[in-house]
Design an enzyme around this catalytic site. Sequence first.
Site, PDB file in Angstrom:
ATOM      1  N   ALA A  11      -9.456 -26.585  11.032  1.00  0.00           N
ATOM      2  CA  ALA A  11      -9.765 -27.000   9.660  1.00  0.00           C
ATOM      3  C   ALA A  11      -8.657 -27.904   9.122  1.00  0.00           C
ATOM      4  O   ALA A  11      -7.500 -27.797   9.537  1.00  0.00           O
ATOM      5  CB  ALA A  11      -9.915 -25.768   8.769  1.00  0.00           C
ATOM      6  N   LEU A  12      -9.044 -28.769   8.214  1.00  0.00           N
ATOM      7  CA  LEU A  12      -8.073 -29.692   7.612  1.00  0.00           C
ATOM      8  C   LEU A  12      -7.364 -28.961   6.472  1.00  0.00           C
ATOM      9  O   LEU A  12      -7.652 -29.136   5.302  1.00  0.00           O
ATOM     10  CB  LEU A  12      -8.807 -30.947   7.122  1.00  0.00           C
ATOM     11  CG  LEU A  12      -7.968 -32.151   6.732  1.00  0.00           C
ATOM     12  CD1 LEU A  12      -6.906 -32.461   7.768  1.00  0.00           C
ATOM     13  CD2 LEU A  12      -8.860 -33.359   6.564  1.00  0.00           C
ATOM     14  N   HIS A  13      -6.426 -28.087   6.844  1.00  0.00           N
ATOM     15  CA  HIS A  13      -5.667 -27.299   5.872  1.00  0.00           C
ATOM     16  C   HIS A  13      -4.284 -27.929   5.666  1.00  0.00           C
ATOM     17  O   HIS A  13      -4.043 -29.065   6.079  1.00  0.00           O
ATOM     18  CB  HIS A  13      -5.580 -25.824   6.306  1.00  0.00           C
ATOM     19  CG  HIS A  13      -4.983 -25.639   7.665  1.00  0.00           C
ATOM     20  ND1 HIS A  13      -3.619 -25.614   7.887  1.00  0.00           N
ATOM     21  CD2 HIS A  13      -5.559 -25.492   8.875  1.00  0.00           C
ATOM     22  CE1 HIS A  13      -3.384 -25.436   9.171  1.00  0.00           C
ATOM     23  NE2 HIS A  13      -4.548 -25.364   9.800  1.00  0.00           N
ATOM     24  N   ALA A  14      -3.381 -27.217   5.038  1.00  0.00           N
ATOM     25  CA  ALA A  14      -2.098 -27.792   4.608  1.00  0.00           C
ATOM     26  C   ALA A  14      -1.265 -28.417   5.734  1.00  0.00           C
ATOM     27  O   ALA A  14      -0.760 -29.529   5.586  1.00  0.00           O
ATOM     28  CB  ALA A  14      -1.265 -26.730   3.890  1.00  0.00           C
ATOM     29  N   ALA A  22      -2.958 -31.613   7.157  1.00  0.00           N
ATOM     30  CA  ALA A  22      -3.014 -32.613   6.085  1.00  0.00           C
ATOM     31  C   ALA A  22      -1.634 -33.235   5.878  1.00  0.00           C
ATOM     32  O   ALA A  22      -1.501 -34.453   5.716  1.00  0.00           O
ATOM     33  CB  ALA A  22      -3.532 -31.986   4.789  1.00  0.00           C
TER      34      ALA A  22
END
Length: 85
Positions: free
Chosen positions: A13-16, A19
């Site tokens: 997932a495109l999490h912290a 990103a």
Amino acid sequence: MSPSSETVVLPAALHARPAGAVVRAAAGFTATVEIRYGERSASARSALRLMSLGANAGATVTVHADGDDAPSAAAAVAEVLRTAE
């Protein structure tokens, strides 16, 4: 120079963390870089906007870059996304 795009299937997932890595990668280029997911897009220079796309593991995103170093910028950001954990 013409715009450049690369498609990436996200391994995570495109999490912290990913990103932030995207923001750091994009900062090294003068091109304008954005990540497109479905009908939404976000600047690769904003971790919060990238996370707001809601792209989960397995999602297909497009890295779009425009500017003098667009091909290199798109390739670098796409590589960060491909190796995200």
